[in-house]
Scaffold this active site. Structure first.
Site, short mmCIF file in Angstrom:
data_model
loop_
_atom_site.label_atom_id
_atom_site.label_comp_id
_atom_site.label_asym_id
_atom_site.label_seq_id
_atom_site.Cartn_x
_atom_site.Cartn_y
_atom_site.Cartn_z
N TRP A 148 10.14 29.29 52.79
CA TRP A 148 9.47 28.11 52.24
C TRP A 148 9.55 28.06 50.72
O TRP A 148 9.78 27.00 50.14
CB TRP A 148 8.03 28.03 52.75
CG TRP A 148 8.01 28.02 54.25
CD1 TRP A 148 7.52 28.99 55.07
CD2 TRP A 148 8.60 27.02 55.11
NE1 TRP A 148 7.75 28.66 56.38
CE2 TRP A 148 8.41 27.46 56.43
CE3 TRP A 148 9.27 25.82 54.88
CZ2 TRP A 148 8.85 26.72 57.53
CZ3 TRP A 148 9.71 25.07 55.97
CH2 TRP A 148 9.51 25.53 57.27
N ASP A 205 1.50 26.19 47.74
CA ASP A 205 1.75 25.69 49.09
C ASP A 205 0.85 26.50 50.03
O ASP A 205 1.10 27.68 50.28
CB ASP A 205 3.23 25.90 49.44
CG ASP A 205 3.56 25.55 50.89
OD1 ASP A 205 2.64 25.14 51.64
OD2 ASP A 205 4.74 25.68 51.27
N LYS A 251 -1.19 22.96 60.84
CA LYS A 251 -1.65 24.29 61.23
C LYS A 251 -3.18 24.24 61.35
O LYS A 251 -3.70 23.99 62.43
CB LYS A 251 -1.22 25.36 60.21
CG LYS A 251 0.23 25.80 60.33
CD LYS A 251 1.24 24.89 59.81
CE LYS A 251 2.51 25.47 59.30
NZ LYS A 251 3.66 25.38 60.20
C1 LIG Z 1 4.28 27.54 54.28
C2 LIG Z 1 5.00 26.32 54.71
N1 LIG Z 1 5.43 25.44 53.79
C3 LIG Z 1 6.09 24.33 54.13
C4 LIG Z 1 6.36 24.01 55.44
C5 LIG Z 1 7.12 22.75 55.77
O1 LIG Z 1 6.23 21.81 56.31
P1 LIG Z 1 6.74 20.40 56.87
O2 LIG Z 1 7.48 20.68 58.11
O3 LIG Z 1 5.49 19.63 57.09
O4 LIG Z 1 7.60 19.78 55.84
C6 LIG Z 1 5.93 24.88 56.44
C7 LIG Z 1 6.21 24.55 57.85
O5 LIG Z 1 5.90 25.28 58.76
C8 LIG Z 1 5.24 26.06 56.07
O6 LIG Z 1 4.81 26.92 57.00
MG LIG Z 2 7.56 31.43 50.94
#
Ligand SMILES: Cc1ncc(COP(=O)(O)O)c(C=O)c1O
Ligand SMILES: [Mg+2]
Ligand SMILES: Cc1ncc(COP(=O)(O)O)c(C=O)c1O
Ligand SMILES: [Mg+2]
Ligand SMILES: [Mg+2]
Ligand SMILES: [Mg+2]
Lengths: 354, 354
Positions: B100, B167, B191
Site C-alpha cells: 500500500w 493511511d 474494513k
Molecule cells: C492499508 C490499505 N490502503 C489502501 C487500500 C486500498 O483501498 P481501496 O481498495 O479502497 O482503494 C487498502 C485495501 O485493502 C489497504 O488495506
Molecule cells: Mg504499506
C-alpha cells in the site's frame, strides 16, 4: 401511503430490485454471508461484476464491438476530469447545454484547450443548439445527451469524424440509439441504472493510449479496463444493484421496450402541460426531455394548493432545480405510468376547479 | 451454517447494522421511500451525512479541533493521489511498509519529488522500520498505520514537526491514538467502518490551500469540505451503513471499548501461533497487527486437513494475500471473539492429533 417518486436522482428503482437488494444485504444467494461482507475477489462478487459489465454492453448493443464497460467510483463529476485526462491532447470541443456541460468544461480546461462549439446559454439553456459546425481538429466533441436540470434532450447527434464523448447520466438505457457512434459514454448510476455510488463508463478501446501525459492510475481508463474494473475495491453494493436493475430491464425487453413506456409517460405529462393554461413548459418543444419534464405554474396563487394536492397524493421530488425554479417531473425507467397519471390528474383537476 | 468471516476487506460488519441496512433499502425510517431512492439533498439524507461526519470526528476525539470529516468516493487508492495533489508542493517523505505504501509512492511521484524515508522491503515487509531520521524540509510524511497484507502495524508514530499523513484503511477506529497528531487521515470504509464504496478523509483545515497547482474540483479537499461532503452525489448507501457502524461503535463504548476486545482477539490467535509448532507467524513480534494476523503452516502435509477443518467450521476468508501466501486472519472490529476461538481450536486440535 404509496409514494410517487419523481426525484431527479437518486431516484426510483424497480420495487423488485430494491427488495432483492435488501435480501442480499442480509444474505447473498444462500451463501451464509451478506453481499456487503464478502471479498470483492470472491467468486460471487467477481461473477456479479462480470454480469454487470456484460449486461451494460448487451443492453447498449455494443457486445463484441471493441468496447469495455467499467463500473467506477467518483460519480459523473469525476468523468468530467477523467474523460479529458484520457483523451485530450491538444484541443477538445464542448456543446454547452447547461450546468453539467459547464462543469465538464471547467474541469477539462485544467487539462487542455477547450472550445465551446455551441451553447444555449443565451436563453438560459431552454433549448439544444443546432446547425453548428464542428472543427475537424478536435481530439473529441463532448455532449450531454440529456440535461437533467433544464429538461432538454438531444434528439439527434452531430455527424462528425471527431470522436464523440457523451455524458448520458440522466438518459442512459432510456431510448434506442446507435451507441456505436460514441467513443466514450459515461453515466452516474443514480438515475436509470442503480443507486448512487457507481458510474458506468463505456469506452472504445482503440481511443485509449493516445495522450502523451502520464495519467494517474485511478484516473486511467486503461488501468481499470486492464483489471476488469477491479483495480481497487469496487463499490460492491452499487454495482450489485445496478446489475439487478439492468437484468430487470433486459427481462422487460430491453431499451426498445422501456422506450415505448417512457414515451407514453412523457406524452401524458407534456400534453397536459400544453393543454392546461395553469402550467407552461420550460424547454423548447422539440428539445423536451422524455426523462425530466420542467414546467412552471402560470398562476402563482395556485401554487400552494397544487403543492398541497401533490403532497396529499404522495408525490415526492417534484421541485425544480434551484437554477430553474418551478417544477420538474423526473420520469426515469422505473417510474410507473400510473405515477404520471396521478400527477396529471391533479394538474387537470386544478384547471377544472380554478 | 454460521459463518466465521475473517475476510480482509470488504469484511464482516455488525449483524445489527446489516439488518438495519437491509430494512432501510426497503424503507428508510418509515418515510415510505427506500434509502436508495431519495434525493441526496433531502433532509433525511443530509441528516445522515451530517451524523456520519460528526460521529467520525467524535470517535476520533477531533471535534472542535479544526478538522473536517469527508466521505468521498474512489477508495483509499484515490487518496494516494489526492493527498499528494493537495499537499505536495516540493518534496514529501514516505515510510515504505509494503504494497500500500508502494502504491501511494507511485501515484505521488506523478505530482512531485518523493523520498523513501525508511523501508522494510529488505525483509519482504515483515517488520516496521524504526530509528530513521526525518528531514525537516518535507511537505509531509506519509505512513500506513497497518499493513493489511503483511500483517504489520505501527505501534509508535514518529515525533516530527513535519505534517503527518496516514493511511489508516485497515485499523481506523480499532485502537486509541492521539489522532490530533495527524494532519490528514484517510481510510477506505470496507474494513472497520462500513461497506465498500466510500472513503473517510479527516483533514486538518489549516493544511489546505498551500499548494500552488490548480487542483481539479473532484480531487480538491477544500471543494468537498466547502460543500459539506456533498459537492456531487455521494455514495448514499455506503455513507448510511458507515454511519450505522460508527453509531454501533459509539454505543459499545467507542474506540476504548473495542480496543480491549481487539487485543483479546489478537492475543488469542498470536499465542496459539507461537505455542503451536505447526504454525509460525509472518510478522516480527513487536510489529504484529492486531487487525490482520499473518501466519504459515510449517508442515505442508497438514495443509489440506487444516483447510478442510476450517471449511467445515464455516471459516471464511482465511487465505493469505497472493504476495505473502500462507494464511491471514483478519479480525476487524465486528468480528466476535468467538470466531477467533473457533479458529484457534482447530489449530490446537491439529497439533494434538498431528
Ligand atoms: C492499508 C490499505 N490502503 C489502501 C487500500 C486500498 O483501498 P481501496 O481498495 O479502497 O482503494 C487498502 C485495501 O485493502 C489497504 O488495506
Ligand atoms: Mg504499506
Ligand atoms: C447529466 C448529468 N451529468 C453529471 C451529473 C453529476 O453526477 P454526479 O453527482 O454523480 O457526479 C449529473 C447529476 O445529476 C447529471 O444529471
Ligand atoms: Mg449540460
Ligand atoms: Mg400550458
Ligand atoms: Mg508456532
Amino acid at each position: 401511503m404509496k409514494k410517487h417518486n419523481f426525484s431527479a436522482g437518486p431516484c426510483i428503482l424497480p420495487q423488485e430490485v430494491m427488495q432483492k437488494a435488501a435480501e442480499a444485504v442480509v444474505e447473498l444467494d444462500g451463501i451464509g454471508l451478506s453481499l456487503i461482507e464478502i471479498s470483492h475477489r470472491s467468486k460471487e462478487f467477481v461473477g456479479i461484476m462480470e454480469k454487470a459489465r456484460s449486461l451494460a454492453l448487451e443492453l447498449l448493443g455494443l457486445e463484441g464491438k471493441g468496447y469495455q464497460a467499467l463500473f467506477l467510483q467518483g460519480g459523473a463529476s469525476m468523468q468530467f476530469l477523467m474523460s479529458a485526462y484520457n483523451l485530450l491532447e491538444k484541443k477538445a470541443g464542448y456543446i454547452n447545454t447547461g450546468t453539467w456541460s459547464l462543469k465538464a468544461i471547467k474541469e477539462a480546461r485544467l487539462v487542455g484547450e477547450i472550445i465551446e462549439v455551441a451553447s444555449s446559454q443565451d436563453q438560459n439553456f431552454n433549448y439544444i443548439p443546432k446547425g453548428y459546425s464542428i472543427p475537424n481538429d478536435l481530439d473529441y466533441l463532448h455532449l450531454t445527451s440529456n440535461n437533467t436540470i433544464f429538461g432538454t434532450q438531444l434528439k439527434e447527434f452531430p455527424k462528425t469524424n471527431v470522436p464523440l464523448v457523451c455524458d448520458m447520466s440522466s438518459d442512459i438505457f432510456s431510448r434506442q440509439l446507435d451507441f456505436s457512434k460514441f467513443d466514450l459514454i459515461y453515466a452516474g448510476a443514480q438515475k436509470n441504472m442503480g443507486p448512487a455510488g457507481t458510474t458506468l463508463v463505456v469506452v472504445k478501446e482503440d481511443i485509449l493510449g493516445k495522450v502523451s501525459r502520464k495519467v494517474p492510475s485511478m484516473l486511467d481508463y486503461a488501468v481499470h479496463a486492464g483489471k476488469d474494473s477491479m483495480f481497487n475495491t469496487p463499490p460492491v453494493f452499487a454495482v450489485y444493484v445496478s446489475m439487478l436493475t439492468m437484468q430487470w430491464l433486459k427481462d422487460l425487453g430491453g431499451i426498445a421496450a422501456i422506450e415505448e413506456i417512457n414515451e407514453r409517460k412523457a406524452n401524458l405529462i407534456y400534453s397536459e402541460i400544453e393543454l392546461n393554461p395553469i402550467f407552461s413548459g420550460f424547454a423548447a418543444k422539440e428539445d423536451r426531455s422524455i426523462m425530466n419534464a420542467t414546467f412552471n405554474i402560470t398562476d402563482d396563487s395556485l401554487k400552494e394548493i397544487f403543492d398541497e394536492k401533490c403532497k396529499e397524493a404522495g408525490i415526492n421530488g417534484l421541485n425544480g432545480h434551484r437554477s430553474v425554479g418551478g417544477y420538474r417531473a423526473s420520469m426515469y425507467n422505473a417510474l410507473p405510468l400510473e405515477s404520471v397519471g396521478v400527477l396529471v390528474d391533479i394538474m387537470s383537476d386544478l384547471e377544472k376547479k380554478g
